[in-house]
Design a protein around this motif. Structure first.
Motif, short mmCIF file in Angstrom:
data_model
loop_
_atom_site.label_atom_id
_atom_site.label_comp_id
_atom_site.label_asym_id
_atom_site.label_seq_id
_atom_site.Cartn_x
_atom_site.Cartn_y
_atom_site.Cartn_z
N LEU A 319 0.83 -1.21 0.00
CA LEU A 319 0.00 0.00 0.00
C LEU A 319 0.87 1.26 0.00
O LEU A 319 0.61 2.21 -0.75
N TYR A 320 1.88 1.28 0.84
CA TYR A 320 2.75 2.46 0.89
C TYR A 320 3.56 2.61 -0.39
O TYR A 320 3.85 3.73 -0.85
N THR A 321 3.94 1.48 -0.99
CA THR A 321 4.68 1.54 -2.25
C THR A 321 3.84 2.17 -3.35
O THR A 321 4.33 2.93 -4.20
N ALA A 322 2.53 1.90 -3.35
CA ALA A 322 1.63 2.52 -4.33
C ALA A 322 1.57 4.03 -4.16
O ALA A 322 1.42 4.78 -5.13
N ARG A 324 4.04 5.85 -2.92
CA ARG A 324 5.38 6.42 -2.98
C ARG A 324 5.59 7.23 -4.27
O ARG A 324 5.27 6.78 -5.36
N GLY A 325 6.09 8.43 -4.08
CA GLY A 325 6.45 9.24 -5.24
C GLY A 325 5.30 9.96 -5.91
O GLY A 325 5.52 10.69 -6.89
N PRO A 398 5.05 7.90 3.02
CA PRO A 398 5.49 6.61 2.46
C PRO A 398 6.99 6.37 2.61
O PRO A 398 7.42 5.25 2.93
N GLU A 399 7.81 7.39 2.36
CA GLU A 399 9.25 7.22 2.47
C GLU A 399 9.64 6.83 3.90
O GLU A 399 10.51 6.00 4.12
N THR A 400 9.00 7.47 4.87
CA THR A 400 9.31 7.18 6.27
C THR A 400 9.00 5.74 6.61
O THR A 400 9.81 5.05 7.25
N ASP A 449 14.75 -0.46 -9.07
CA ASP A 449 15.22 0.39 -10.17
C ASP A 449 14.02 0.86 -10.98
O ASP A 449 13.29 0.06 -11.56
N THR A 450 13.79 2.17 -11.01
CA THR A 450 12.65 2.75 -11.71
C THR A 450 13.14 3.78 -12.71
O THR A 450 14.32 4.20 -12.66
N PRO A 451 12.27 4.22 -13.62
CA PRO A 451 12.67 5.28 -14.57
C PRO A 451 13.11 6.56 -13.86
O PRO A 451 13.86 7.36 -14.41
N GLN A 452 12.61 6.76 -12.64
CA GLN A 452 12.98 7.97 -11.89
C GLN A 452 14.26 7.78 -11.09
O GLN A 452 14.72 8.71 -10.40
N GLY A 453 14.83 6.59 -11.11
CA GLY A 453 16.04 6.32 -10.34
C GLY A 453 15.86 5.12 -9.42
O GLY A 453 14.82 4.45 -9.47
N THR A 454 16.85 4.86 -8.61
CA THR A 454 16.80 3.72 -7.70
C THR A 454 16.18 4.13 -6.37
O THR A 454 16.66 5.06 -5.72
N LEU A 455 15.12 3.41 -5.98
CA LEU A 455 14.44 3.62 -4.70
C LEU A 455 14.79 2.47 -3.77
O LEU A 455 15.12 1.38 -4.22
N TRP A 456 14.73 2.72 -2.48
CA TRP A 456 14.98 1.65 -1.53
C TRP A 456 13.93 1.64 -0.43
O TRP A 456 13.28 2.62 -0.16
#
Length: 459
Positions: A319-322, A324-325, A398-400, A449-456
């Motif tokens: 849910l939080y990943t959805a 995110r961003g 979401p990032e937190t 790895d996403t088009p916007q860069g690497t997320l963790w």
């Protein structure tokens, strides 16, 4: 229209408050002689969600949950530890509030305590004596005369004659009937006591809730809740006391949360499967525990396991990943169908498992639209967050949540390793890039790895 299963009538009923637009709800709280366990957590979360949902439906809600801060277990525990009763109860009340906050529960509007409600308790007992529903025993205790209340058993379905056939009165007891229960206990030497017309003593457990609920909400109110284990005798006795004392119907809707089960058995200290909430909170975030509790219908037994918590953590991560961003956005018309589906699930006796299924479907739709229609995805993200908040979840950034706390690596160290991996990928040094990814995975860090860069995020 919201329908709630009413334990009194044993069926789902449309919810109609006594006063249009306003709801008065009382929930039996904790007896504060120990830390809260998982069963307490379920009651906290279920009725927090009910209060939140009623607010969301447009009702003005008065939510009262009591504290029992004097009883035999409290007296015994304080004596064992050699501390004053007030010091013991304050310690566990403070811990309860910490646990409640960690679970994301809003505090009740009123939280009366038994020791601060003695005048109201004494007044109700006196009213019962005056009306012939109570008597003073030869031992100085005051008892409720169950045989005087003709509707006794209407909540639990238990018949007094059947209960009486299996009951036994000890020789030392001063009851007239084996079903009679104590309203006021005459103080024993060294016990805490309050003055009363029947001598120094303290209230019985059942009378506390009758006195506190009617003092806060009136003689007749909408919802009374608690754990399923309280239905008999506690809630049955509350009805008998309250209706006899006031002459009015007591409660319209009785709502009970089901048991928590561990390894197919009801959680209890005697079986050794007793789980304290704060022990779980050391291993899992409160929001994960909350989602786990909401994944089963509130009336069903909750089969608890570590797997169920891991499943809840994975679900909350989805849910939080959805979210995110996604840019900030207002809800749009495209969210209407999702709100309708969510409301239909919750209107059916607080169907949180079905409501959560709506949120997961909505998250899937957001992920589908993220690249092709980011504006629409953002508006649906606002809907997802708003509906999650009704359940008390998705309240964090979401990032937190996704990054969380990593004991071995700071955020700066993680970001530095990701940058090193990015540089290795630019050089087509795939072995170094994979080694860094594996290093982070061992520390519980997942890279995307996403088009916007690497997320963790945290695994």
């Amino acid at each position: 229209m919201l329908k709630l299963y009413n334990s009194l009538t044993r069926r789902k009923e449309p919810f109609k408050p006594l006063q249009a637009g306003k709801v008065r709800m009382y929930v039996c709280g904790m007896t504060v002689y120990d830390y809260c366990h998982l069963g307490h957590a379920r009651v906290m979360v279920v009725f927090d969600v009910l209060a939140r949902y009623l607010h969301w439906k447009g009702f003005e809600v008065t939510y009262v949950r009591n504290i029992t801060d004097i009883d035999d277990k409290i007296i015994r525990r304080a004596a064992e530890e050699g501390v004053p009763i007030e010091a013991l109860t304050e310690r566990f009340i403070r811990a309860m509030h910490e646990d409640e906050k960690a679970l994301g529960c809003l505090p009740p509007d009123q939280e009366p305590r038994a020791t601060r409600s003695i005048p109201q308790i004494i007044a109700m007992i006196q009213a019962l004596i005056d009306k012939g529903y109570a008597y003073v025993g030869e031992n100085g205790d005051v008892y409720y005369a169950v045989s005087r209340f003709k509707d006794y058993g209407k909540l639990s379905g238990k018949k007094p004659e059947e209960l009486r056939a299996g009951a036994r009165v000890e020789v030392s007891e001063a009851k007239r009937d084996p079903l009679d229960f104590v309203l006021w206990k005459r103080a024993k030497p060294g016990e805490p006591a309050w003055d009363s017309p029947w001598g120094p003593g303290r209230p019985g457990w059942h009378i506390e809730c009758s006195a506190m609920s009617t003092a806060c909400l009136g003689a007749h109110f909408d919802i009374h809740g608690g754990g399923a284990d309280l239905q008999f005798p506690h809630h049955e006795n509350e009805i008998a006391q309250s209706e006899a004392a006031t002459g009015h119907p007591f409660v319209n809707y009785w709502v009970h949360a089901g048991f928590v089960r561990v390894n197919q058995e009801k959680m209890s200290k005697s079986l050794g499967n007793f789980i304290r909430l704060r022990e779980l909170l050391q291993k899992y975030p409160g929001e994960v525990i909350r989602l786990c509790l909401l994944s089963s219908h509130y009336r069903s037994p909750l089969e608890f396991s570590e797997d169920s918590l891991r499943h809840a953590q994975a679900g909350l991560t989805r849910l939080y990943t959805a979210l995110r961003g996604l840019p900030e956005a207002e809800e749009g018309e495209e969210g209407r169908i999702w709100r309708q589906r969510f409301e239909a699930a919750m209107d059916d006796d607080l169907g949180t498992p079905e409501a959560l299924a709506v949120l997961f479907d909505l998250a899937k739709e957001i992920n589908r639209l993220r690249d092709r229609d980011p504006d629409r995805a953002a508006r649906l993200g606002a809907t997802l967050k708003a509906l999650g908040n009704v359940l008390g979840i998705l309240t964090q950034d979401p990032e937190t949540f996704l990054k969380g706390e990593t004991a071995d690596l700071s955020d700066e160290e993680i970001e530095r390793l990701i940058e090193q991996r990015n540089q290795a990928r630019k050089r087509r040094d795939w072995a170094s890039a994979d080694r860094i990814r594996d290093q982070l995975r061992e520390k519980g860090i997942v890279l995307e790895d996403t088009p916007q860069g690497t997320l963790w995020r945290r695994a």
